[in-house]
Enzyme design. Structure first.
Site, PDB file in Angstrom:
ATOM      1  N   GLU A   1      18.067 -94.296 -13.498  1.00 36.50           N
ATOM      2  CA  GLU A   1      16.899 -94.962 -13.127  1.00 36.50           C
ATOM      3  C   GLU A   1      17.556 -95.620 -11.639  1.00 36.50           C
ATOM      4  OE1 GLU A   1      14.619 -97.626 -15.666  1.00 36.50           O
ATOM      5  OE2 GLU A   1      16.267 -97.405 -16.999  1.00 36.50           O
TER       6      GLU A   1
ATOM      7  N   SER B   1      22.833 -93.157 -22.706  1.00 30.78           N
ATOM      8  CA  SER B   1      23.134 -94.610 -22.842  1.00 30.78           C
ATOM      9  C   SER B   1      24.379 -94.947 -23.728  1.00 30.78           C
ATOM     10  CB  SER B   1      21.947 -95.175 -23.449  1.00 30.78           C
ATOM     11  OG  SER B   1      21.787 -94.929 -24.856  1.00 30.78           O
TER      12      SER B   1
END
Ligand code: HPA
Length: 278
Positions: A88, A214
């Site tokens: 992001e 992640s």
């Protein structure tokens, strides 16, 4: 960076503390499409990330952005419904900030979850996999930079990131429920593009079982702080090239929803048992 970043961590911790004095023992991070566990949680307080000054807030669909404080199976927990990702555009230190804040709030154990693509062509989808170990590629180590001596040592050991006793406990809990859990190695890449078929073949050939965007960095930050760590991947799809279908995020969320009930049952049953080990 050291002081400014550490001061930000403390400010975030204090902002949460100003809203609740709830004392969690376990931190649970929910991956894409795995937010359903919140429905079985006895929620005491909700703290929205946007209400914590300086806290990173995710932009990804399927990721709510809040800490849930409450009880799962009678154990006080803090649950991260939504995390931020490196892809992001967040700095890696911000990516692990919510994990570190949970450490500063006093959790003893971090339970990580994620959605991941299967690297083994034989892996069922959707299915659940206990994380035995991880590898990170193309992703900066979150401990790069001046060491935060207040949190942990400069060169922390990572030989057993995912605690063997906690892994055994997850398998025992699942077995009692008649549920089958795989176990394997999670590979964290930056994303946001999915892998190419040759990348999937390569990461499988070097020992990876699942790939995602992640978790490993959060596990490293948590171990740095001395927290116990365990993790479960929800294998939402076969890696690129292992099935005929192209990959998309909606499919990942949908597969997460499909297995959400089973996942919730496992987590709800496991947490009281894991709690006895920390
Ligand atoms: N690759 C990377 N991340 C993922 C995948 C995948 O196939 N599925 C869910 N998250």
């Amino acid at each position: 960076m050291e002081n400014a970043y550490y001061e930000k961590l403390i400010r975030c911790r204090d902002a949460v503390r100003a809203k609740t004095d709830f004392q969690p023992r376990i931190g649970l991070i929910l991956g894409s499409g795995l937010g359903r566990i919140a429905e079985t949680m006895d929620i005491v307080t909700v703290v929205d990330y946007k209400d914590i000054p300086g806290f990173p807030v995710s932009t990804v669909p399927g990721h709510a952005g809040r800490y849930l404080f409450g009880y799962i199976g009678g154990v006080p927990v803090v649950c991260m419904q939504g995390r931020v990702h490196y892809y992001e555009g967040f700095d890696v230190h911000d990516v692990v900030l919510p994990t570190r804040v949970m450490g500063l709030l006093g959790i003893k154990l971090l339970f990580l979850t994620n959605a991941a693509g299967g690297l083994d062509p034989e892996m069922d989808t959707p299915s659940l996999m206990v994380i035995r170990d991880h590898m990170m590629f193309g992703f900066p180590n979150p401990l790069v930079g001046p060491n935060l001596d207040q949190l942990g040592p400069r060169f922390p050991d990572m030989s057993q990131v995912y605690d063997p006793a906690l892994r055994a406990c997850l398998h025992d809990t699942a077995a009692k429920m008649g549920m089958k859990l795989a176990e394997g190695v999670y590979i964290q890449l930056t994303g946001p593009s999915f892998e190419t078929p040759f990348e999937v073949r390569y990461y499988g050939s070097i020992g990876g079982s699942a790939v995602g965007m992640s978790t490993a960095c959060e596990a490293v930050a948590a171990r740095h702080m001395g927290l116990k760590v365990c993790g479960v991947s929800c294998i939402t799809n076969k890696g690129a090239g292992l099935s005929a279908a192209p990959l998309n995020h909606e499919e990942v969320i949908e597969a997460g929803n499909m297995i959400g009930e089973r996942f919730s049952q496992l987590v709800t049953a496991a947490i009281p048992e894991l709690d006895k080990l920390c």
